[in-house]
Design a protein around this motif. Structure first.
Motif, PDB file in Angstrom:
ATOM      1  N   LEU A 115       0.809  -1.221   0.000  1.00 37.70           N
ATOM      2  CA  LEU A 115       0.000   0.000   0.000  1.00 37.70           C
ATOM      3  C   LEU A 115       0.844   1.274   0.000  1.00 37.70           C
ATOM      4  O   LEU A 115       0.292   2.373   0.000  1.00 37.70           O
ATOM      5  CB  LEU A 115      -0.927   0.016   1.225  1.00 37.70           C
ATOM      6  CG  LEU A 115      -2.016  -1.035   1.283  1.00 37.70           C
ATOM      7  CD1 LEU A 115      -2.777  -0.934   2.585  1.00 37.70           C
ATOM      8  CD2 LEU A 115      -2.947  -0.923   0.092  1.00 37.70           C
ATOM      9  N   ARG A 116       2.165   1.095   0.053  1.00 38.19           N
ATOM     10  CA  ARG A 116       3.096   2.223   0.159  1.00 38.19           C
ATOM     11  C   ARG A 116       2.747   3.101   1.367  1.00 38.19           C
ATOM     12  O   ARG A 116       2.671   4.326   1.278  1.00 38.19           O
ATOM     13  CB  ARG A 116       3.104   3.044  -1.123  1.00 38.19           C
ATOM     14  CG  ARG A 116       3.679   2.272  -2.274  1.00 38.19           C
ATOM     15  CD  ARG A 116       3.853   3.123  -3.487  1.00 38.19           C
ATOM     16  NE  ARG A 116       4.526   2.328  -4.505  1.00 38.19           N
ATOM     17  CZ  ARG A 116       4.173   2.311  -5.760  1.00 38.19           C
ATOM     18  NH1 ARG A 116       3.186   3.065  -6.170  1.00 38.19           N
ATOM     19  NH2 ARG A 116       4.834   1.563  -6.615  1.00 38.19           N
ATOM     20  N   ALA A 117       2.521   2.428   2.489  1.00 40.43           N
ATOM     21  CA  ALA A 117       2.157   3.098   3.733  1.00 40.43           C
ATOM     22  C   ALA A 117       3.357   3.059   4.674  1.00 40.43           C
ATOM     23  O   ALA A 117       3.695   2.013   5.226  1.00 40.43           O
ATOM     24  CB  ALA A 117       0.951   2.426   4.367  1.00 40.43           C
ATOM     25  N   ASP A 118       3.996   4.209   4.821  1.00 45.79           N
ATOM     26  CA  ASP A 118       5.184   4.292   5.674  1.00 45.79           C
ATOM     27  C   ASP A 118       4.892   3.937   7.121  1.00 45.79           C
ATOM     28  O   ASP A 118       5.700   3.311   7.790  1.00 45.79           O
ATOM     29  CB  ASP A 118       5.786   5.692   5.606  1.00 45.79           C
ATOM     30  CG  ASP A 118       6.358   5.999   4.240  1.00 45.79           C
ATOM     31  OD1 ASP A 118       6.632   5.052   3.484  1.00 45.79           O
ATOM     32  OD2 ASP A 118       6.531   7.194   3.933  1.00 45.79           O
ATOM     33  N   VAL A 119       3.727   4.353   7.621  1.00 46.01           N
ATOM     34  CA  VAL A 119       3.414   4.111   9.028  1.00 46.01           C
ATOM     35  C   VAL A 119       3.301   2.608   9.306  1.00 46.01           C
ATOM     36  O   VAL A 119       3.705   2.140  10.371  1.00 46.01           O
ATOM     37  CB  VAL A 119       2.143   4.872   9.460  1.00 46.01           C
ATOM     38  CG1 VAL A 119       0.898   4.291   8.842  1.00 46.01           C
ATOM     39  CG2 VAL A 119       2.025   4.899  10.965  1.00 46.01           C
TER      40      VAL A 119
END
Length: 180
Positions: A115-119
């Protein structure tokens, strides 16, 4: 307020209240899993509609509630309806926590990359570091025999797998000229 209430004040690990006898559909499901799923769904829905900090907090809340649900469900499996910390834990339960946290860390890593979610990738890294510290500081002194060996072998396999995953991810990103 959900995180504060469910992770501190109303946590059945501290209150030792009955959560139900059914393995999956019990009070843990209502208190932790449903809010985690709702928070994750809302984070996906508002991903490009709200500020980044708002989406990150929703994703982090979903990850924390999902982690709490999974951990307390393991406790429920081993202890029963009353999962308070006063009931102690056995070696199999201690090993299962380490294995579960590593699996959750890897799952968060895969979802975060996809998801390209850094968190989520940061939460994954934090969970994996906590798992490694638990294995070296707690499992090494409390587990005996086969449980200790399985704990270290499992940790080694997962860390090698994560290294290979990142190596493949970085080589694929450099091949296309992208940043990862």
């Amino acid at each position: 307020s959900i995180l504060l209430a469910h992770l501190i004040f109303l946590d059945p690990l501290f209150t030792d209240e009955a959560i139900g006898r059914i393995p999956v559909f019990n009070l843990l499901f209502l208190a932790y899993l449903l809010p985690a799923v709702a928070s994750a769904a809302l984070a996906l829905y508002v991903r490009y509609k709200r500020p980044a900090w708002y989406v990150r907090m929703l994703a982090l809340a979903a990850a924390l509630l999902g982690f709490a649900y999974a951990t307390l469900s393991v406790r429920h499996y081993f202890v029963g309806e009353f999962i308070g910390a006063c009931h102690g834990d056995g070696q199999a339960e201690t090993y299962t926590y380490s294995a579960l946290w590593l699996v959750l860390g890897v799952a968060l890593l895969v979802v975060g990359v996809r998801l390209r979610a850094d968190v989520l990738r940061l939460a994954s890294g934090a969970l994996i570091v906590i798992s490694v510290l638990k294995v070296f500081l707690f499992d090494m002194s409390n587990l005996e025999g086969a449980w200790r060996a399985l704990s270290f072998i499992g940790l080694g396999v997962v860390l090698i797998g994560i290294g290979l995953f990142y190596q493949r991810l970085l080589s694929r990103g450099q091949g296309r000229g992208e940043e990862v």
